[in-house]
Design an enzyme around this catalytic site. Sequence first.
Site, PDB file in Angstrom:
ATOM      1  N   HIS A   1       0.818  -1.223   0.000  1.00  0.00           N
ATOM      2  CA  HIS A   1       0.000   0.000   0.000  1.00  0.00           C
ATOM      3  C   HIS A   1       0.845   1.264   0.000  1.00  0.00           C
ATOM      4  CE1 HIS A   1       0.264   0.820   4.407  1.00  0.00           C
ATOM      5  NE2 HIS A   1       0.295  -0.499   4.531  1.00  0.00           N
TER       6      HIS A   1
ATOM      7  N   ASP B   1      -0.298   4.386   1.109  1.00  0.00           N
ATOM      8  CA  ASP B   1      -0.533   5.372   2.170  1.00  0.00           C
ATOM      9  C   ASP B   1       0.171   5.001   3.462  1.00  0.00           C
ATOM     10  OD1 ASP B   1      -2.360   3.202   2.438  1.00  0.00           O
ATOM     11  OD2 ASP B   1      -3.680   4.419   3.697  1.00  0.00           O
TER      12      ASP B   1
ATOM     13  N   ASP C   1       6.293   0.380   6.794  1.00  0.00           N
ATOM     14  CA  ASP C   1       4.850   0.170   6.556  1.00  0.00           C
ATOM     15  C   ASP C   1       4.348   1.199   5.573  1.00  0.00           C
ATOM     16  OD1 ASP C   1       2.191  -0.472   6.706  1.00  0.00           O
ATOM     17  OD2 ASP C   1       1.862   0.447   8.647  1.00  0.00           O
TER      18      ASP C   1
ATOM     19  N   GLU D   1      -5.134   1.862   2.640  1.00  0.00           N
ATOM     20  CA  GLU D   1      -5.104   0.702   3.539  1.00  0.00           C
ATOM     21  C   GLU D   1      -5.251   1.123   4.991  1.00  0.00           C
ATOM     22  OE1 GLU D   1      -3.411  -2.418   6.180  1.00  0.00           O
ATOM     23  OE2 GLU D   1      -2.734  -0.360   5.949  1.00  0.00           O
ATOM     24  N   GLU D   2      -4.615   2.233   5.350  1.00  0.00           N
ATOM     25  CA  GLU D   2      -4.616   2.654   6.759  1.00  0.00           C
ATOM     26  C   GLU D   2      -5.992   3.142   7.215  1.00  0.00           C
ATOM     27  OE1 GLU D   2      -2.287   1.826   8.565  1.00  0.00           O
ATOM     28  OE2 GLU D   2      -0.424   1.803   7.414  1.00  0.00           O
TER      29      GLU D   2
ATOM     30  N   ASP E   1       0.857 -10.278   0.930  1.00  0.00           N
ATOM     31  CA  ASP E   1       0.737  -8.883   1.373  1.00  0.00           C
ATOM     32  C   ASP E   1       1.682  -8.667   2.552  1.00  0.00           C
ATOM     33  OD1 ASP E   1      -0.185  -6.277   1.616  1.00  0.00           O
ATOM     34  OD2 ASP E   1      -2.197  -6.810   2.279  1.00  0.00           O
TER      35      ASP E   1
ATOM     36  N   HIS F   1       4.059   2.199  13.069  1.00  0.00           N
ATOM     37  CA  HIS F   1       3.047   3.211  13.416  1.00  0.00           C
ATOM     38  C   HIS F   1       3.522   4.101  14.573  1.00  0.00           C
ATOM     39  CE1 HIS F   1      -0.797   1.312  11.465  1.00  0.00           C
ATOM     40  NE2 HIS F   1       0.255   1.221  10.696  1.00  0.00           N
TER      41      HIS F   1
HETATM   42 ZN   LIG Z   1       0.595  -1.412   6.386  1.00  0.00          ZN
END
Ligand SMILES: [Zn+2]
Length: 548
Positions: free
Chosen positions: A168, A170, A201, A235-236, A262, A508
Amino acid sequence: MSGPAGGSSLPSTNPVCLSVCYLLPPHATMTESKMSTIWIVKLAVCSLLLAAFVLFSIAAIRTFSLDVNAGLQLARWEKTDNISLVIQQHDREQLLARFKEAVRIPTVSQESGSNASALRQFDAFLRKAFPTVFSSSLVHHELVANYSHLFRVQGSQPDLVPYLLLAHIDVVPATESDGWEAPPFSATEIDGFIYGRGTIDDKCSLMGILQALEYLLIKGYMPRRGFYIGLGHDEEIKGYEGAMNIVRVMKQRGVKLSFVLDEGLAILDGIISGLEGPAALIGLTEKGQANVKLSVSMPPGHSSIPPKESSIGILASAVKRLEENPMPRLFGLGPERETFEHLAHKFKLPLKFIMSNLWLFSPLLSRVLERKPDTNAFVRTTTAVTMFNSGVKVNVVPPLAEAFVNLRIHSAHSVQEVLDVIQETVGDERVKIQLMDGFEPLPVSSSNERSFGFQIIKKTVLDTFPTVTVAPGICVGNTDSRHFKDLTGDIYRFAPVWFKPGDIQRFHGLNERISKKNYEELVVFYFNLIQNCDIQSLPEPHSSVHEL
Ligand SMILES: [Zn+2]
Ligand SMILES: *[C@@H]1O[C@H](CO)[C@@H](O)[C@H](O)[C@H]1NC(C)=O
Ligand SMILES: *[C@@H]1O[C@H](CO)[C@@H](O)[C@H](O)[C@H]1NC(C)=O
Ligand SMILES: *[C@@H]1O[C@H](CO)[C@@H](O)[C@H](O)[C@H]1NC(C)=O
């Protein structure tokens, strides 16, 4: 092995049993019925001891003979025309420069939405960074939902079922003032690491996949097995635009996939205590989720004549009961069992003994695992009270109190079962329980010797990192891949990102970073993975496993 109750010959044939049976006190004066009662007791004790002895023997044998990692590793793999990747210094500088540029574009997803300008900028950047991918006659590219990308790479053998690589675009928000060592969208290099939001990520996978394809195409590679690359832009914030529209497009075209790979799990190095050496965990499933609202309504009143119980008090007790009574232990009923069985031989005794015999020890192990929040997540459906709202004014007894609970559902549990447990635990009809949204745990993907995706990923990990042990795992978070479950039965969540102690908090969190070496390894990993997928079928298992 048949059941432990061995019949009448028991006491005389088993030495362990025998010696203990005669420790039972003899009685001189007895009636017939007393005699037979004692005989029954003796038999029962003997049976239990025999059972314990047999179980112990099996456990000991399993501990030293069972290595579920054997199998295909020893088997002969079909040789394909295989290009190897040697990255020269000049290429290295370029691939790192492209990666840094990707990190510098702030493709942040907020609850309020995406940054359209950043997403458009990212699109333009990809076209510039990977010109061969975008111009090759083997690659069909399209935008989906304006900002997500779907690539189809044509294979020379249409009978081979294609697969899908997902990543992803984003990222979650990041602010330098929270304590970053370098601005989060600067891609600053410190001691061999590139710092920035999205470095792990998930821009490392995204860029790694496209960079690998770019190199393969430049080297004239023509895949035998066709494949897709899907890049979601939201995705987020659940992937409702990007991933879901990619799924819609693929369904319309009747696409069926051999497997999906993934993001998700990683290579854990020094993180699982007691384990010797690094472990690559490949996520076979994701926990489900439920957001549940608890509410209590009462007639409003003045604080000078308060009722005996307020809405706040009733709700607070309900919430307390939920926290004090966790959901049932389900350890061993989902794929977490396989994780430990695959890793068992890499633990030292006595852990090795315990892990090799979860059929016997899972109740014991689950009590140990539930003590820490991170391992408790594998044992059960977790309960997190995340919001509690009530009250408007200091002298008004509030008519309404509301709390929200976020539950992450274990593979062996369902949304409905979770709601039933909540109902029972709260046990108060005045508390209204409402499911706001939720989804079931994802189906468990296959990981046996005939499982194409799992074995290809495993082989590629072992080709790239020979010292790593590969095992199935569970994602406690969710990914875009969950939207693809109608297109394939096998979804895997893994990227070869190295996590050492302290690194999981960067995810994150603050100071998200990846080493330059690790990013390069990702490129090599996807480069080899795409080629490894070109075999016609898996080799026949060469079984050296003596299952009991
Ligand atoms: Zn992710
Ligand atoms: C492809 O090449 C890599 C690295 O040279 C090797 O490890 C792998 O086994 C090869 N794959 C096949 C299918 O031959
Ligand atoms: C959106 O992205 C652009 C870059 O394309 C950036 O300049 C801008 O600051 C971003 N907006 C927000 C609110 O982050
Ligand atoms: C794509 O963009 C157009 C115009 O900018 C907009 O009307 C449309 O709703 C967008 N589509 C999606 C799926 O976001």
